[in-house]
Enzyme design. Structure first.
Site, PDB file in Angstrom:
ATOM      1  N   ASP A 141       1.581   2.164   1.287  1.00  0.00           N
ATOM      2  CA  ASP A 141       0.235   2.736   1.361  1.00  0.00           C
ATOM      3  C   ASP A 141      -0.731   1.580   1.145  1.00  0.00           C
ATOM      4  O   ASP A 141      -0.848   1.060   0.034  1.00  0.00           O
ATOM      5  CB  ASP A 141       0.046   3.810   0.287  1.00  0.00           C
ATOM      6  N   HIS A 142      -1.411   1.158   2.203  1.00  0.00           N
ATOM      7  CA  HIS A 142      -2.196  -0.077   2.117  1.00  0.00           C
ATOM      8  C   HIS A 142      -3.325   0.016   1.098  1.00  0.00           C
ATOM      9  O   HIS A 142      -3.790  -1.007   0.597  1.00  0.00           O
ATOM     10  CB  HIS A 142      -2.756  -0.470   3.496  1.00  0.00           C
ATOM     11  N   HIS A 158      -3.734   8.478   0.115  1.00  0.00           N
ATOM     12  CA  HIS A 158      -4.654   7.486  -0.437  1.00  0.00           C
ATOM     13  C   HIS A 158      -5.399   7.996  -1.674  1.00  0.00           C
ATOM     14  O   HIS A 158      -5.408   7.354  -2.727  1.00  0.00           O
ATOM     15  CB  HIS A 158      -5.690   7.058   0.600  1.00  0.00           C
TER      16      HIS A 158
END
Length: 499
Positions: A187-188, A250
């Site tokens: 998950d960036h 996110h």
């Protein structure tokens, strides 16, 4: 997380499935190039692009150079540095659906390890559409080299399933082929400097931790807003929507960073255990409660900055009667001793007025009975604002006396800005995460139970929305979403905030 010392990974071979695709062009290769410039890559390093497109090694390198020229944060002196970096890049044409083609990977590894004179870490990065992941993982799992748990890793991009059931199926598949410590679900957002800095802010400062609880915090808001619409992603977004695309992963991960208990160490499993505890403590939403704690919206046609904007249903790849939400807001509670009855408001949306990701922690108001009425006209509660993007900063709002002979109180701010405090550029999220994969640090990656716990939070909302009728579109492009989103916080006596 980036190590305190200039730790470099040992010999590494990085295979990128979807090597000719957009993610590699925009994010992965620019990140690797920056790691190379910062001397974070091993001298024995190879990156292999895999795909069906026809490239030679040289034409593939030229293609990736275009990505670095366009998307890297460091473009100076490319002529000298790119040539030396790109010697580690090669291309292997293969159909990921052809099980027989995977022997090429084993052959490449054997040849490279023979050249280097020893074993290498092997990373398989699946930069492909979600529907291709199970087939690729299955074929990789048949390779003898993948049995080496200490050296072989597989990186899987989101989305991790379409719902709880498919997430469980994907986890079961991956878990049957690889050990959990080999699986890196990326998950960036968790690689962003300011997200990582939340833990430092909380646990390295005695100033904040004693008041980081229900006695002093009135509510928490997390906003991830975008000014753009679909940007050509209609086919993907139709099957996703704002709740799945942003909140399930996110925003819930940022909530975990805000709400987690102090870890006893920064061991990967210790940190992830604490995050799973938060997700498991989130109060489950009953079907009849969904309408009171969750809001969805879809933007219609309109004007923004004097320009005509098509509605979501008019975008390419979108059904003319689409029920997919482009805006979602939810109110959640974390039922534990620290956060009992403190609301956490999460919202995200497309075609909104501002592009930003911001966390606001609103503290309970201080009593003002000691001050005369005229001194408290601008009275405001303390607030801590953490800017994730595009501005990377932390702002603390507090009360101060206005200069002069009368007693008047105004809110003022103390600001920490990465840009102003540090001369060096912050690494991009993918730089941090790729380095972590190569060094075997899974702290910032999601574990199977973490993924499934996040899906359990949003599943009641998804199920209620699928069974209910909805009147879309219901907000103008350039607005802050549907009126119901404002009412979600206003009925509790609050307002949405940014900075």
């Amino acid at each position: 997380m980036i190590p305190a010392t200039n730790q470099r990974p040992s010999a590494t071979i990085l295979f990128i499935f979807g090597g000719s695709g957009d993610l590699n062009l925009r994010k992965l290769t620019p990140a690797l190039y920056n790691l190379y410039l910062d001397n974070y890559l091993s001298d024995q390093f190879a990156v292999v692009g895999l795909g069906r497109s026809e490239y030679t090694d040289e034409s593939f390198r030229e293609r990736l150079l275009e990505g670095v020229q366009s998307f890297s944060r460091r473009k100076d002196d490319l002529e000298a540095t790119w040539k030396s970096f790109s010697t580690a890049i090669s291309y292997l044409q293969m159909d990921a659906g052809d099980a027989g083609a995977y022997s090429k990977l084993s052959d490449f590894v054997a040849a490279k390890e023979g050249e280097w004179g020893g074993p290498a870490n092997i990373v398989f990065y699946l930069a492909v559409a979600p529907q291709l992941v199970p087939g690729i993982a299955t074929n990789l799992g048949k390779l003898e080299l993948c049995c080496d748990k200490s050296r072989v890793r597989i990186v899987v991009e989101k989305p991790f399933g379409h719902d709880l059931k498919t997430a469980q199926e994907l986890n079961a598949l991956l878990g049957g082929l690889f050990a959990e410590e080999q699986i890196y679900r990326i998950d960036h957002y968790l690689g962003k400097e300011t997200v990582q800095n939340i833990l430092a802010l909380r646990f390295a400062n005695s100033l904040f931790e004693p008041i980081w609880n229900r006695r002093y915090v009135e509510y928490v808001q997390i906003t991830a807003s975008e000014t753009v619409g679909l940007e050509g992603r209609g086919g993907y977004y139709e099957g996703s929507g704002a709740l799945r695309d942003m909140i399930q992963n996110h925003l819930l991960q940022m909530l975990c960073m805000v709400a987690t208990e102090a870890p006893i160490s920064f061991d990967a499993n210790e940190v992830r255990n604490k995050k799973v505890d938060v997700l498991n403590a989130i109060r489950r939403i009953k079907p009849e409660q969904v309408k009171d704690v969750a809001v969805r919206g879809q933007y219609g046609p309109g004007q923004k900055n004097g320009k005509a904007i098509p509605g979501y249903r008019e975008e390419e790849g979108v059904q003319p009667d689409s029920k997919t939400e482009t805006f979602a807001a939810v109110k959640l509670f974390v039922d534990n001793w620290r956060w009992e009855d403190v609301p956490f408001y999460l919202r995200t949306g497309k075609s909104l007025p501002e592009k930003a990701t911001v966390i606001n922690i609103q503290f309970k108001p201080a009593p003002n009975y000691a001050f005369p009425d005229e001194a408290t006209e601008n009275w405001s509660s303390n607030q801590l604002t953490i800017g994730i993007q595009p501005a990377m900063d932390i702002r603390l709002r507090f009360q101060a006396k206005r200069p002069g002979q009368t007693l008047a109180i105004d809110p003022v701010e103390m600001v920490f800005s990465y840009k102003e405090a540090y001369k060096e550029q912050e690494p991009e999220a993918y730089e941090t995460l790729l380095l972590d994969v190569m060094t075997g640090d899974a702290t910032l990656f999601m574990r199977a139970d973490q993924v499934e716990a996040a899906w359990k939070v949003v599943t009641p909302i998804l199920e209620a929305w699928e069974s209910d009728t909805v009147d879309f579109p219901n907000y103008e492009p350039g607005s802050w979403g549907p009126d119901a989103a404002q009412q979600l916080v206003e009925k509790d006596g609050f307002q949405w905030m940014m900075k």
